[in-house]
Design an enzyme around this catalytic site. Structure first.
Site, PDB file in Angstrom:
ATOM      1  N   HIS A  75       0.846  -1.191   0.000  1.00  0.00           N
ATOM      2  CA  HIS A  75       0.000   0.000   0.000  1.00  0.00           C
ATOM      3  C   HIS A  75       0.875   1.233   0.000  1.00  0.00           C
ATOM      4  O   HIS A  75       1.822   1.349   0.779  1.00  0.00           O
ATOM      5  CB  HIS A  75      -0.903   0.036   1.240  1.00  0.00           C
ATOM      6  CG  HIS A  75      -1.749   1.272   1.269  1.00  0.00           C
ATOM      7  ND1 HIS A  75      -2.923   1.368   0.556  1.00  0.00           N
ATOM      8  CD2 HIS A  75      -1.564   2.472   1.851  1.00  0.00           C
ATOM      9  CE1 HIS A  75      -3.433   2.571   0.724  1.00  0.00           C
ATOM     10  NE2 HIS A  75      -2.635   3.266   1.511  1.00  0.00           N
ATOM     11  N   ASP A 124     -15.547   1.554   6.700  1.00  0.00           N
ATOM     12  CA  ASP A 124     -14.584   2.579   6.289  1.00  0.00           C
ATOM     13  C   ASP A 124     -15.259   3.608   5.384  1.00  0.00           C
ATOM     14  O   ASP A 124     -15.039   4.807   5.521  1.00  0.00           O
ATOM     15  CB  ASP A 124     -13.393   1.914   5.564  1.00  0.00           C
ATOM     16  CG  ASP A 124     -12.409   2.955   5.057  1.00  0.00           C
ATOM     17  OD1 ASP A 124     -11.936   3.767   5.884  1.00  0.00           O
ATOM     18  OD2 ASP A 124     -12.131   2.986   3.847  1.00  0.00           O
ATOM     19  N   ARG A 144     -16.062  11.716   8.071  1.00  0.00           N
ATOM     20  CA  ARG A 144     -14.809  12.445   8.346  1.00  0.00           C
ATOM     21  C   ARG A 144     -14.622  13.580   7.349  1.00  0.00           C
ATOM     22  O   ARG A 144     -14.187  14.681   7.699  1.00  0.00           O
ATOM     23  CB  ARG A 144     -13.617  11.480   8.282  1.00  0.00           C
ATOM     24  CG  ARG A 144     -13.537  10.541   9.478  1.00  0.00           C
ATOM     25  CD  ARG A 144     -12.590   9.393   9.214  1.00  0.00           C
ATOM     26  NE  ARG A 144     -11.230   9.844   8.967  1.00  0.00           N
ATOM     27  CZ  ARG A 144     -10.315   9.152   8.276  1.00  0.00           C
ATOM     28  NH1 ARG A 144     -10.605   7.972   7.766  1.00  0.00           N
ATOM     29  NH2 ARG A 144      -9.117   9.634   8.115  1.00  0.00           N
ATOM     30  N   SER A 173      -8.198   3.185   8.750  1.00  0.00           N
ATOM     31  CA  SER A 173      -8.869   3.167   7.450  1.00  0.00           C
ATOM     32  C   SER A 173      -8.033   2.374   6.440  1.00  0.00           C
ATOM     33  O   SER A 173      -8.530   1.462   5.765  1.00  0.00           O
ATOM     34  CB  SER A 173      -9.078   4.621   6.987  1.00  0.00           C
ATOM     35  OG  SER A 173      -9.365   4.679   5.623  1.00  0.00           O
ATOM     36  N   LYS A 224      -8.611  -1.992   5.064  1.00  0.00           N
ATOM     37  CA  LYS A 224      -8.712  -2.462   3.679  1.00  0.00           C
ATOM     38  C   LYS A 224      -7.635  -3.504   3.385  1.00  0.00           C
ATOM     39  O   LYS A 224      -7.865  -4.458   2.650  1.00  0.00           O
ATOM     40  CB  LYS A 224      -8.631  -1.262   2.725  1.00  0.00           C
ATOM     41  CG  LYS A 224      -9.923  -0.431   2.772  1.00  0.00           C
ATOM     42  CD  LYS A 224      -9.865   0.860   2.023  1.00  0.00           C
ATOM     43  CE  LYS A 224      -9.121   1.931   2.734  1.00  0.00           C
ATOM     44  NZ  LYS A 224      -9.451   3.302   2.460  1.00  0.00           N
TER      45      LYS A 224
HETATM   46  N1  URA Z   1      -6.464   6.931   2.651  1.00  0.00           N
HETATM   47  C1  URA Z   1      -7.333   6.059   3.203  1.00  0.00           C
HETATM   48  O1  URA Z   1      -7.536   4.961   2.692  1.00  0.00           O
HETATM   49  N2  URA Z   1      -7.949   6.443   4.336  1.00  0.00           N
HETATM   50  C2  URA Z   1      -7.765   7.628   4.935  1.00  0.00           C
HETATM   51  O2  URA Z   1      -8.345   7.882   5.957  1.00  0.00           O
HETATM   52  C3  URA Z   1      -6.866   8.526   4.339  1.00  0.00           C
HETATM   53  C4  URA Z   1      -6.218   8.142   3.191  1.00  0.00           C
END
Ligand code: URA
Length: 437
Positions: free
Chosen positions: A82, A161, A168, A183, A187
């Site tokens: 990631h 999320d 948010r 977050s 994933k």
């Molecule tokens: N990228 C994400 O996947 N989540 C966030 O909260 C900020 C950036």
């Protein structure tokens, strides 16, 4: 349990239990806890933070809120990576076929972009016909058959999320390390890999502008991963200048193809090999980063990584004419050059300003629904440390109108700063975590 008491608890810097966190996530999704209470709780996290244990429990609850991919059929050395996103970051397009060619299957979920340039999915969609929306079954079958797939997240992937991010976004609570970390990691955990390599970008063109913020985010994500039984490696890499030479969508696919064909920008190739090696070290296939880089580089040199990319594009319906002739991916009606007005050395090539120039060409979007330009973009001929002579081409701009091209050129001019003194090339990898070298 009452949500008001839990908000109060976080407001008073007390620590949540797993039961409390599960209660909040469940209530948020089934509507028994109203958005205004979740928002107040998110704001209290922004101010008071969370412990690593709380962040890990939140991550687990978010990951389990939707589909969890089971990749165990692919073996027990499944690497995912990631990147927190940056200008010109096309590492996924290179790493996925590279690792697959080296015998490590990759099932990669990616996203569309918000902001100056597209995400990996937008970039892939610049290849006519390329299908990014796959069912979980199609996705897994493809990885079983050819070892590589990149697809957009399915509708029931980490719904917690999605809901939290929407809240948010409108309550000024995006910018919190535990919320960002949970977050991202939710994933990753729902995606099923057992080895996770993180590339946290730091600099003007990154989500984290300072080293201190990048370090905190990296440490939090690594701790969450460890608490979820994942093997974790991470790097903090510089995003003060764009990564590689291209910025845009189709043009970034073009540059990825160049790397896979063993041509192209050294910094980009180096980061891809490093991230891949950081994953391989966790599989015990190689002893250290240097061995891992050498091992992976063989698959670029012998053409197998490129062939794997071609196979993946073919499998997902992409038109191979654009892969054989990747210049077609950034064919536009208008091209402009930006020339150096003086001789010297490139001292600065500001990533954020370059990204703004690219956005003026239509390469990014402000809202999810906005359309995006696939073919426009920027090719940088010079980067920090390069010597330039007056009149040298610093960059080329590919635009769909004269007006857009001229505006982008003017902005890109601001990104470059020349110095009369030689300038050292900046370090790309700033720090590593859990990576033996
Ligand atoms: N990228 C994400 O996947 N989540 C966030 O909260 C900020 C950036």
């Amino acid at each position: 349990m009452r949500m008001v008491d839990l908000i109060n608890k976080k407001k008073s810097v007390e620590t949540h239990t797993e039961e409390e966190i599960n209660f909040i996530i469940k209530g948020m999704l089934d509507g028994t806890i109203p958005d205004y209470q979740v928002s107040a709780w998110l704001m209290s996290i922004c101010f008071q933070g969370m412990t690593f244990d709380e962040s890990a429990m939140l991550t687990q609850a978010m990951a389990k809120s939707g589909d969890m991919l089971d990749l165990s059929v692919l073996g027990n050395n499944i690497i995912d990576k990631h990147s927190t996103g940056g200008v010109g970051d096309k590492t996924t397009l290179i790493l996925v076929p590279l690792l697959a060619a080296a015998g490590f299957p990759v099932a990669k979920f990616s996203g569309r972009g918000l902001g100056f340039t597209g995400g990996t999915i937008d970039k892939l969609e610049s290849i006519p016909g390329f299908k990014t929306s796959l069912s979980n079954e199609e996705f897994l079958n493809q990885v079983k058959e050819i070892g590589a797939a990149i697809a957009s997240q399915t509708a029931n992937f980490t719904p917690a999320d999605k809901k939290m991010y929407e809240l948010r976004d409108v309550t000024a609570t995006v910018n919190s390390i535990p919320l960002i970390a949970s977050s991202v990691m939710s994933k990753k955990i729902a995606s099923g890999a057992n080895i996770i390599v993180l590339d946290v970008k730091c600099g003007s063109g990154a989500f984290m502008n300072t080293y201190e913020e990048a370090k905190k985010l990296t440490e939090t994500m690594v701790e969450i991963g460890k608490r979820s039984n994942k093997l974790m490696s991470a790097v903090i890499s510089s995003m003060d200048q764009p990564l590689g030479n291209s910025i845009g969508n189709g043009i970034e696919v073009f540059e990825s193809i160049q790397i896979l064909r063993n041509q192209g920008a050294e910094d980009l190739k180096e980061l891809c090999l490093y991230l891949g090696a950081a994953g391989l070290v966790k599989t015990a296939k190689v002893k250290n980063i240097e061995d891992g880089k050498k091992y992976l580089n063989k698959f670029i040199e012998n053409g197998q990584a490129y062939q794997k990319f071609v196979e993946m594009v073919k499998y997902q319906g992409g038109n191979l004419e654009y892969i054989e002739n990747p210049e077609k991916l950034y064919e536009t009606g208008f091209a402009f050059t930006l020339e150096a007005e003086d001789s010297g050395y490139v001292e600065k090539l500001d990533a954020l300003t370059a990204a703004k120039a690219s956005k003026l060409l239509g390469t990014g979007r402000d809202k999810k629904e906005d359309s995006i330009s696939y073919n426009s973009g920027i090719f940088l001929n010079k980067k920090i440390g390069d010597k330039v002579y007056k009149g040298d081409v610093l960059a080329k701009i590919f635009a769909n109108s004269v007006e857009e091209g001229q505006k982008a050129r003017k902005t890109l001019f601001e990104a470059f700063k020349l110095s009369k003194q030689p300038v050292a090339q900046p370090d790309l990898i700033i720090e590593t975590f859990g990576v033996s070298s």
